[in-house]
Design a protein around this motif. Structure first.
Motif, PDB file in Angstrom:
ATOM      1  N   MET A  12      40.750  55.925 -56.291  1.00 39.87           N
ATOM      2  CA  MET A  12      39.573  55.276 -56.861  1.00 39.87           C
ATOM      3  C   MET A  12      39.297  55.835 -58.246  1.00 39.87           C
ATOM      4  O   MET A  12      39.210  57.055 -58.422  1.00 39.87           O
ATOM      5  CB  MET A  12      38.341  55.516 -55.980  1.00 39.87           C
ATOM      6  CG  MET A  12      37.033  54.965 -56.537  1.00 39.87           C
ATOM      7  SD  MET A  12      36.883  53.186 -56.388  1.00 39.87           S
ATOM      8  CE  MET A  12      36.497  53.062 -54.617  1.00 39.87           C
ATOM      9  N   ILE A  13      39.182  54.950 -59.246  1.00 40.78           N
ATOM     10  CA  ILE A  13      38.742  55.373 -60.567  1.00 40.78           C
ATOM     11  C   ILE A  13      37.364  54.779 -60.823  1.00 40.78           C
ATOM     12  O   ILE A  13      37.044  53.683 -60.351  1.00 40.78           O
ATOM     13  CB  ILE A  13      39.723  54.992 -61.685  1.00 40.78           C
ATOM     14  CG1 ILE A  13      39.892  53.469 -61.792  1.00 40.78           C
ATOM     15  CG2 ILE A  13      41.076  55.661 -61.444  1.00 40.78           C
ATOM     16  CD1 ILE A  13      40.752  53.027 -62.982  1.00 40.78           C
ATOM     17  N   GLU A  14      36.530  55.526 -61.547  1.00 41.74           N
ATOM     18  CA  GLU A  14      35.141  55.098 -61.753  1.00 41.74           C
ATOM     19  C   GLU A  14      34.612  55.731 -63.024  1.00 41.74           C
ATOM     20  O   GLU A  14      34.975  56.852 -63.386  1.00 41.74           O
ATOM     21  CB  GLU A  14      34.304  55.536 -60.557  1.00 41.74           C
ATOM     22  CG  GLU A  14      32.806  55.374 -60.717  1.00 41.74           C
ATOM     23  CD  GLU A  14      32.129  56.613 -61.297  1.00 41.74           C
ATOM     24  OE1 GLU A  14      31.064  56.437 -61.933  1.00 41.74           O
ATOM     25  OE2 GLU A  14      32.661  57.733 -61.133  1.00 41.74           O
ATOM     26  N   ALA A  15      33.732  54.996 -63.735  1.00 40.56           N
ATOM     27  CA  ALA A  15      33.179  55.536 -64.981  1.00 40.56           C
ATOM     28  C   ALA A  15      31.837  54.898 -65.296  1.00 40.56           C
ATOM     29  O   ALA A  15      31.507  53.814 -64.825  1.00 40.56           O
ATOM     30  CB  ALA A  15      34.137  55.309 -66.142  1.00 40.56           C
ATOM     31  N   ILE A  16      31.080  55.607 -66.139  1.00 43.48           N
ATOM     32  CA  ILE A  16      29.856  55.081 -66.739  1.00 43.48           C
ATOM     33  C   ILE A  16      29.914  55.381 -68.226  1.00 43.48           C
ATOM     34  O   ILE A  16      30.397  56.446 -68.635  1.00 43.48           O
ATOM     35  CB  ILE A  16      28.588  55.712 -66.126  1.00 43.48           C
ATOM     36  CG1 ILE A  16      27.347  55.275 -66.928  1.00 43.48           C
ATOM     37  CG2 ILE A  16      28.685  57.217 -66.055  1.00 43.48           C
ATOM     38  CD1 ILE A  16      26.036  55.809 -66.397  1.00 43.48           C
ATOM     39  N   GLY A  17      29.467  54.434 -69.047  1.00 48.66           N
ATOM     40  CA  GLY A  17      29.495  54.623 -70.494  1.00 48.66           C
ATOM     41  C   GLY A  17      28.253  54.076 -71.155  1.00 48.66           C
ATOM     42  O   GLY A  17      27.428  53.402 -70.518  1.00 48.66           O
ATOM     43  N   GLY A  18      28.111  54.353 -72.431  1.00 51.71           N
ATOM     44  CA  GLY A  18      26.955  53.904 -73.198  1.00 51.71           C
ATOM     45  C   GLY A  18      26.769  52.408 -73.098  1.00 51.71           C
ATOM     46  O   GLY A  18      27.719  51.643 -73.030  1.00 51.71           O
ATOM     47  N   GLY A  19      25.501  52.040 -73.108  1.00 48.92           N
ATOM     48  CA  GLY A  19      25.221  50.604 -73.013  1.00 48.92           C
ATOM     49  C   GLY A  19      24.051  50.238 -72.098  1.00 48.92           C
ATOM     50  O   GLY A  19      23.156  49.565 -72.518  1.00 48.92           O
ATOM     51  N   PHE A  20      24.010  50.577 -70.811  1.00 47.44           N
ATOM     52  CA  PHE A  20      25.071  51.242 -70.074  1.00 47.44           C
ATOM     53  C   PHE A  20      26.139  50.243 -69.602  1.00 47.44           C
ATOM     54  O   PHE A  20      25.819  49.089 -69.337  1.00 47.44           O
ATOM     55  CB  PHE A  20      24.516  51.964 -68.843  1.00 47.44           C
ATOM     56  CG  PHE A  20      23.787  53.236 -69.117  1.00 47.44           C
ATOM     57  CD1 PHE A  20      24.380  54.243 -69.849  1.00 47.44           C
ATOM     58  CD2 PHE A  20      22.499  53.436 -68.628  1.00 47.44           C
ATOM     59  CE1 PHE A  20      23.717  55.437 -70.086  1.00 47.44           C
ATOM     60  CE2 PHE A  20      21.818  54.627 -68.868  1.00 47.44           C
ATOM     61  CZ  PHE A  20      22.437  55.627 -69.600  1.00 47.44           C
ATOM     62  N   THR A  21      27.367  50.746 -69.476  1.00 47.31           N
ATOM     63  CA  THR A  21      28.415  50.037 -68.764  1.00 47.31           C
ATOM     64  C   THR A  21      28.866  50.929 -67.620  1.00 47.31           C
ATOM     65  O   THR A  21      28.771  52.150 -67.703  1.00 47.31           O
ATOM     66  CB  THR A  21      29.625  49.751 -69.665  1.00 47.31           C
ATOM     67  OG1 THR A  21      30.211  51.011 -70.089  1.00 47.31           O
ATOM     68  CG2 THR A  21      29.233  48.953 -70.893  1.00 47.31           C
ATOM     69  N   TRP A  22      29.353  50.337 -66.550  1.00 51.84           N
ATOM     70  CA  TRP A  22      29.947  51.125 -65.481  1.00 51.84           C
ATOM     71  C   TRP A  22      30.894  50.246 -64.670  1.00 51.84           C
ATOM     72  O   TRP A  22      30.843  49.017 -64.725  1.00 51.84           O
ATOM     73  CB  TRP A  22      28.891  51.792 -64.618  1.00 51.84           C
ATOM     74  CG  TRP A  22      27.961  50.968 -63.792  1.00 51.84           C
ATOM     75  CD1 TRP A  22      28.024  50.745 -62.452  1.00 51.84           C
ATOM     76  CD2 TRP A  22      26.764  50.284 -64.236  1.00 51.84           C
ATOM     77  NE1 TRP A  22      26.972  49.980 -62.020  1.00 51.84           N
ATOM     78  CE2 TRP A  22      26.184  49.694 -63.092  1.00 51.84           C
ATOM     79  CE3 TRP A  22      26.138  50.123 -65.474  1.00 51.84           C
ATOM     80  CZ2 TRP A  22      25.009  48.928 -63.173  1.00 51.84           C
ATOM     81  CZ3 TRP A  22      24.975  49.379 -65.551  1.00 51.84           C
ATOM     82  CH2 TRP A  22      24.423  48.794 -64.411  1.00 51.84           C
ATOM     83  N   GLY A  23      31.801  50.884 -63.940  1.00 49.83           N
ATOM     84  CA  GLY A  23      32.764  50.103 -63.191  1.00 49.83           C
ATOM     85  C   GLY A  23      33.663  50.963 -62.334  1.00 49.83           C
ATOM     86  O   GLY A  23      33.707  52.196 -62.474  1.00 49.83           O
ATOM     87  N   SER A  24      34.391  50.298 -61.446  1.00 49.54           N
ATOM     88  CA  SER A  24      35.343  50.975 -60.572  1.00 49.54           C
ATOM     89  C   SER A  24      36.583  50.115 -60.405  1.00 49.54           C
ATOM     90  O   SER A  24      36.535  48.891 -60.594  1.00 49.54           O
ATOM     91  CB  SER A  24      34.732  51.241 -59.189  1.00 49.54           C
ATOM     92  OG  SER A  24      34.599  50.027 -58.460  1.00 49.54           O
TER      93      SER A  24
END
Length: 325
Positions: free
Chosen positions: A308-320
């Motif tokens: 599983m890969i997962e992230a959160i970024g500025g904006g916000f953006t997030w996903g898996s």
């Protein structure tokens, strides 16, 4: 029902030669090794030299991924580069990587979702490959965040590093079950109302400058732990899997406390979590492929493993994205 899957054929990464330790930072910033480690888990990061660009890092990571896959540049017909630190406003960094590899066919473009960029890139490439329009894709996360930092701001400059990672995805027919190799599912979200929590205060369309990174650390931490777990649960639901089925959890390497708190909330065992933030710092879109490459090369990630890969970024953006290696 059979369906086309995007399988991982190869992986590679590249880090700049210059290493900047916490002790080095303490020589010119009001901070200490202990302060940084306690709050972030970071001990050192890699920083580009003058004249070293994002595309230079991306080319080296991409070539390493091609070598790992046993493929030649001409075997690639799609390049997606996730980056928030492009060489130029235009042309895209992806096209500079394309020409650096000697590729003159296919499509190449940048994707901007900040730290979630690599997850967005994997999801986007998967859609291209599953549609039948393309056969093999290079998905690259490459960043030179050191060029966006205010080196007098100890709350941000201690967090980030530079680097690049890349994977080769190839379209292969699968059985259409969660036992297939490849990208099994991906889930992406964004909410632009949180712009002022993590952003760069410049741009060609607003200030005509590059700007520097600004962040409200406590708010980012709260959001990262409290809200982004939805895309991981969505992945489990879509595939009929659970946290126990995971071989490895490879999250965005922003902060050790965020990583461990998120894994604990999801019931993911600590021994299944890949952590490289101590050595790399936060390399934004490059952090997940860098961590994947480390775990693949040291033998942790093996063929058939559910990752599983997962992230959160500025904006916000997030996903898996859930991938069977």
């Amino acid at each position: 029902m059979k369906r086309t899957r995007s399988i991982v054929r190869g992986i590679g990464s590249y880090l700049p030669k210059r290493v900047l330790t916490n002790h080095d930072l303490a020589k010119f910033v009001d901070t200490s090794h202990e302060w940084i480690v306690q709050r972030t888990g970071i001990e050192e990061r890699h920083i580009v030299e003058d004249g070293e660009t994002t595309s230079m890092l991306g080319i080296k990571a991409a070539q390493a991924a091609l070598d790992d896959a046993g493929l030649k540049p001409e075997d690639i017909d799609l390049i997606i580069c996730a980056t928030s630190t492009p060489d130029y406003t235009f042309p895209s960094t992806a096209t500079q990587i394309q020409t650096g590899l000697g590729i003159t066919h296919g499509a190449a473009f940048d994707l901007q979702a900040v730290c979630t960029g690599f997850v967005y890139g994997v999801a986007t490439a998967d859609k291209f490959l599953a549609s039948g329009s393309h056969k093999r894709a290079l998905v690259i996360g490459a960043e030179t965040f050191s060029k966006l930092l205010d080196w007098n701001d100890r709350t941000t400059c201690v967090l980030f590093g530079d680097g690049a990672g890349a994977i080769v995805l190839e379209a292969v027919e699968g059985e259409g079950t969660s036992a297939d190799r490849g990208v099994l599912t991906s889930h992406l979200r964004s909410d632009g109302r949180y712009r002022d929590k993590l952003y760069v205060d410049g741009g060609p369309g607003s200030t005509k400058t590059t700007g520097v990174l600004k962040m409200e650390g406590k708010e980012v931490f709260r959001f990262a732990v409290g809200m982004v777990t939805d895309v991981i649960r969505d992945a489990f639901t879509a595939t009929g899997t659970t946290a126990e089925d995971l071989a490895w959890f490879v999250p965005h390497q922003a902060n050790r406390r965020i990583i461990t708190a998120s894994a604990d909330k999801l019931g993911i065992a600590p021994e299944k979590v890949v952590i490289t933030v101590d050595r790399h710092g936060n390399t934004s879109a490059a952090s997940i492929p860098l961590a994947l490459d480390v775990a693949r090369k040291d033998g942790r990630i093996k063929d058939g493993d559910l990752v599983m890969i997962e992230a959160i970024g500025g904006g916000f953006t997030w996903g898996s994205a859930l991938i069977r290696w």
